[in-house]
Design a protein around this motif. Structure first.
Motif, PDB file in Angstrom:
ATOM      1  N   LEU A 265       0.809  -1.220   0.000  1.00 32.19           N
ATOM      2  CA  LEU A 265       0.000   0.000   0.000  1.00 32.19           C
ATOM      3  C   LEU A 265       0.845   1.275   0.000  1.00 32.19           C
ATOM      4  O   LEU A 265       1.869   1.353   0.672  1.00 32.19           O
ATOM      5  CB  LEU A 265      -0.936   0.012   1.211  1.00 32.19           C
ATOM      6  N   THR A 266       0.355   2.252  -0.746  1.00 31.86           N
ATOM      7  CA  THR A 266       0.995   3.568  -0.757  1.00 31.86           C
ATOM      8  C   THR A 266       0.561   4.337   0.485  1.00 31.86           C
ATOM      9  O   THR A 266      -0.381   3.943   1.176  1.00 31.86           O
ATOM     10  CB  THR A 266       0.571   4.367  -2.009  1.00 31.86           C
ATOM     11  N   ASN A 267       1.214   5.456   0.772  1.00 26.99           N
ATOM     12  CA  ASN A 267       0.832   6.272   1.928  1.00 26.99           C
ATOM     13  C   ASN A 267      -0.598   6.787   1.803  1.00 26.99           C
ATOM     14  O   ASN A 267      -1.332   6.844   2.789  1.00 26.99           O
ATOM     15  CB  ASN A 267       1.808   7.439   2.111  1.00 26.99           C
ATOM     16  N   VAL A 268      -1.006   7.144   0.594  1.00 31.64           N
ATOM     17  CA  VAL A 268      -2.374   7.624   0.372  1.00 31.64           C
ATOM     18  C   VAL A 268      -3.362   6.497   0.657  1.00 31.64           C
ATOM     19  O   VAL A 268      -4.393   6.709   1.313  1.00 31.64           O
ATOM     20  CB  VAL A 268      -2.549   8.157  -1.073  1.00 31.64           C
ATOM     21  N   GLU A 269      -3.066   5.295   0.185  1.00 28.65           N
ATOM     22  CA  GLU A 269      -3.955   4.153   0.438  1.00 28.65           C
ATOM     23  C   GLU A 269      -4.032   3.844   1.929  1.00 28.65           C
ATOM     24  O   GLU A 269      -5.110   3.537   2.450  1.00 28.65           O
ATOM     25  CB  GLU A 269      -3.484   2.932  -0.333  1.00 28.65           C
ATOM     26  N   LYS A 270      -2.916   3.936   2.628  1.00 30.60           N
ATOM     27  CA  LYS A 270      -2.918   3.701   4.079  1.00 30.60           C
ATOM     28  C   LYS A 270      -3.814   4.703   4.786  1.00 30.60           C
ATOM     29  O   LYS A 270      -4.511   4.361   5.744  1.00 30.60           O
ATOM     30  CB  LYS A 270      -1.489   3.765   4.636  1.00 30.60           C
TER      31      LYS A 270
ATOM     32  N   SER B  76      -8.498   4.009   6.649  1.00 35.92           N
ATOM     33  CA  SER B  76      -8.938   4.287   8.025  1.00 35.92           C
ATOM     34  C   SER B  76     -10.463   4.226   8.139  1.00 35.92           C
ATOM     35  O   SER B  76     -10.995   4.153   9.241  1.00 35.92           O
ATOM     36  CB  SER B  76      -8.403   5.640   8.503  1.00 35.92           C
ATOM     37  N   SER B  77     -11.168   4.215   7.015  1.00 31.37           N
ATOM     38  CA  SER B  77     -12.628   4.062   7.037  1.00 31.37           C
ATOM     39  C   SER B  77     -12.996   2.782   6.291  1.00 31.37           C
ATOM     40  O   SER B  77     -12.236   2.303   5.437  1.00 31.37           O
ATOM     41  CB  SER B  77     -13.316   5.255   6.363  1.00 31.37           C
ATOM     42  N   GLU B  78     -14.158   2.245   6.601  1.00 26.60           N
ATOM     43  CA  GLU B  78     -14.612   1.024   5.935  1.00 26.60           C
ATOM     44  C   GLU B  78     -14.818   1.257   4.440  1.00 26.60           C
ATOM     45  O   GLU B  78     -14.476   0.414   3.617  1.00 26.60           O
ATOM     46  CB  GLU B  78     -15.915   0.518   6.578  1.00 26.60           C
ATOM     47  N   GLN B  79     -15.352   2.425   4.093  1.00 30.49           N
ATOM     48  CA  GLN B  79     -15.552   2.760   2.677  1.00 30.49           C
ATOM     49  C   GLN B  79     -14.208   2.849   1.952  1.00 30.49           C
ATOM     50  O   GLN B  79     -14.060   2.386   0.827  1.00 30.49           O
ATOM     51  CB  GLN B  79     -16.310   4.075   2.545  1.00 30.49           C
ATOM     52  N   GLY B  80     -13.225   3.442   2.624  1.00 35.14           N
ATOM     53  CA  GLY B  80     -11.887   3.543   2.043  1.00 35.14           C
ATOM     54  C   GLY B  80     -11.273   2.173   1.817  1.00 35.14           C
ATOM     55  O   GLY B  80     -10.639   1.928   0.783  1.00 35.14           O
ATOM     56  N   LYS B  81     -11.457   1.243   2.781  1.00 35.38           N
ATOM     57  CA  LYS B  81     -10.947  -0.125   2.624  1.00 35.38           C
ATOM     58  C   LYS B  81     -11.545  -0.784   1.388  1.00 35.38           C
ATOM     59  O   LYS B  81     -10.834  -1.414   0.612  1.00 35.38           O
ATOM     60  CB  LYS B  81     -11.299  -0.977   3.848  1.00 35.38           C
ATOM     61  N   GLN B  82     -12.840  -0.628   1.221  1.00 33.75           N
ATOM     62  CA  GLN B  82     -13.506  -1.234   0.068  1.00 33.75           C
ATOM     63  C   GLN B  82     -13.001  -0.635  -1.237  1.00 33.75           C
ATOM     64  O   GLN B  82     -12.763  -1.361  -2.207  1.00 33.75           O
ATOM     65  CB  GLN B  82     -15.026  -1.055   0.172  1.00 33.75           C
ATOM     66  N   MET B  83     -12.825   0.681  -1.255  1.00 33.34           N
ATOM     67  CA  MET B  83     -12.338   1.350  -2.466  1.00 33.34           C
ATOM     68  C   MET B  83     -10.931   0.882  -2.835  1.00 33.34           C
ATOM     69  O   MET B  83     -10.650   0.586  -3.998  1.00 33.34           O
ATOM     70  CB  MET B  83     -12.352   2.868  -2.275  1.00 33.34           C
ATOM     71  N   VAL B  84     -10.049   0.826  -1.844  1.00 34.06           N
ATOM     72  CA  VAL B  84      -8.666   0.416  -2.096  1.00 34.06           C
ATOM     73  C   VAL B  84      -8.625  -1.044  -2.546  1.00 34.06           C
ATOM     74  O   VAL B  84      -7.927  -1.385  -3.508  1.00 34.06           O
ATOM     75  CB  VAL B  84      -7.769   0.656  -0.857  1.00 34.06           C
ATOM     76  N   HIS B  85      -9.378  -1.904  -1.869  1.00 32.80           N
ATOM     77  CA  HIS B  85      -9.395  -3.325  -2.237  1.00 32.80           C
ATOM     78  C   HIS B  85      -9.886  -3.500  -3.667  1.00 32.80           C
ATOM     79  O   HIS B  85      -9.265  -4.207  -4.469  1.00 32.80           O
ATOM     80  CB  HIS B  85     -10.274  -4.130  -1.275  1.00 32.80           C
TER      81      HIS B  85
ATOM     82  N   VAL C  26       1.253 -18.651 -20.078  1.00 30.05           N
ATOM     83  CA  VAL C  26       0.386 -18.331 -18.941  1.00 30.05           C
ATOM     84  C   VAL C  26      -1.057 -18.579 -19.371  1.00 30.05           C
ATOM     85  O   VAL C  26      -1.514 -18.029 -20.373  1.00 30.05           O
ATOM     86  CB  VAL C  26       0.543 -16.852 -18.492  1.00 30.05           C
ATOM     87  N   LEU C  27      -1.759 -19.417 -18.620  1.00 32.55           N
ATOM     88  CA  LEU C  27      -3.160 -19.704 -18.929  1.00 32.55           C
ATOM     89  C   LEU C  27      -4.106 -18.717 -18.237  1.00 32.55           C
ATOM     90  O   LEU C  27      -5.073 -18.264 -18.825  1.00 32.55           O
ATOM     91  CB  LEU C  27      -3.534 -21.128 -18.509  1.00 32.55           C
ATOM     92  N   ARG C  28      -3.821 -18.440 -16.972  1.00 37.48           N
ATOM     93  CA  ARG C  28      -4.661 -17.509 -16.203  1.00 37.48           C
ATOM     94  C   ARG C  28      -3.908 -17.021 -14.982  1.00 37.48           C
ATOM     95  O   ARG C  28      -2.846 -17.523 -14.654  1.00 37.48           O
ATOM     96  CB  ARG C  28      -5.992 -18.147 -15.822  1.00 37.48           C
ATOM     97  N   MET C  29      -4.499 -16.033 -14.331  1.00 39.58           N
ATOM     98  CA  MET C  29      -3.885 -15.427 -13.156  1.00 39.58           C
ATOM     99  C   MET C  29      -4.983 -15.083 -12.167  1.00 39.58           C
ATOM    100  O   MET C  29      -6.060 -14.649 -12.558  1.00 39.58           O
ATOM    101  CB  MET C  29      -3.136 -14.168 -13.605  1.00 39.58           C
ATOM    102  N   PHE C  30      -4.708 -15.314 -10.883  1.00 39.41           N
ATOM    103  CA  PHE C  30      -5.625 -14.972  -9.803  1.00 39.41           C
ATOM    104  C   PHE C  30      -4.886 -14.047  -8.839  1.00 39.41           C
ATOM    105  O   PHE C  30      -3.713 -14.269  -8.553  1.00 39.41           O
ATOM    106  CB  PHE C  30      -6.079 -16.223  -9.050  1.00 39.41           C
ATOM    107  N   SER C  31      -5.589 -13.034  -8.337  1.00 40.46           N
ATOM    108  CA  SER C  31      -4.927 -12.084  -7.444  1.00 40.46           C
ATOM    109  C   SER C  31      -5.907 -11.537  -6.425  1.00 40.46           C
ATOM    110  O   SER C  31      -7.086 -11.323  -6.712  1.00 40.46           O
ATOM    111  CB  SER C  31      -4.337 -10.931  -8.260  1.00 40.46           C
ATOM    112  N   ASP C  32      -5.414 -11.315  -5.206  1.00 34.08           N
ATOM    113  CA  ASP C  32      -6.216 -10.682  -4.162  1.00 34.08           C
ATOM    114  C   ASP C  32      -5.273 -10.012  -3.176  1.00 34.08           C
ATOM    115  O   ASP C  32      -4.075 -10.292  -3.153  1.00 34.08           O
ATOM    116  CB  ASP C  32      -7.090 -11.706  -3.439  1.00 34.08           C
ATOM    117  N   ILE C  33      -5.832  -9.095  -2.386  1.00 37.02           N
ATOM    118  CA  ILE C  33      -5.050  -8.397  -1.375  1.00 37.02           C
ATOM    119  C   ILE C  33      -5.851  -8.340  -0.083  1.00 37.02           C
ATOM    120  O   ILE C  33      -7.064  -8.157  -0.103  1.00 37.02           O
ATOM    121  CB  ILE C  33      -4.647  -6.970  -1.845  1.00 37.02           C
ATOM    122  N   ASN C  34      -5.169  -8.558   1.037  1.00 33.51           N
ATOM    123  CA  ASN C  34      -5.757  -8.378   2.352  1.00 33.51           C
ATOM    124  C   ASN C  34      -5.327  -6.988   2.805  1.00 33.51           C
ATOM    125  O   ASN C  34      -4.149  -6.765   3.122  1.00 33.51           O
ATOM    126  CB  ASN C  34      -5.253  -9.457   3.315  1.00 33.51           C
TER     127      ASN C  34
END
Length: 120
Positions: A45-50, A54-63, A91-99
């Protein structure tokens, strides 16, 4: 040799993330299992993303932004070609996620053939 190829793969992931996202992960490790390359990245995460998470809406947006952006990056032919050239496999496919809370991302690349033995 396997660790060297895994390291090269990790550095390519970092290079791509840096080019398209603006910063690469602070830590990255890759393991080859069968026809999968599994990359775990910490410190994404970048400093702006961090600040935003701090809000639930922000978490959803960043994710949402992070997961959609990464998936779009790996659809680019010039990016896929780099991974295929390094591994000598399609490469056949790619899966990605972030916590967001832990700032850990995982990306799984699925190749057309086993890559596990390439470095052994």
């Amino acid at each position: 040799m396997s660790k060297n190829l895994e390291h090269q793969f990790s550095m390519l992931v970092r290079e791509v993330r840096k080019e398209f996202v603006g910063n690469g992960p602070k830590e990255i490790s890759t393991r080859f299992v069968g026809n999968w390359a599994i990359s775990e990245m910490k410190g994404n995460l970048t400093n702006v993303e961090k600040f935003m998470i701090s809000s639930e809406q922000g978490k959803q947006m960043v994710h949402e932004a992070r997961t959609k952006m990464v998936k779009q990056i790996y659809k680019k032919a010039e990016v896929v070609n780099k991974f295929e050239a390094l591994m000598g496999a399609k490469v056949l496919r790619m899966f990605s996620d972030i916590n967001i809370d832990e700032d850990i991302a995982m990306t799984v690349f699925v190749f057309e053939q086993s890559i596990e033995s390439k470095g052994k």
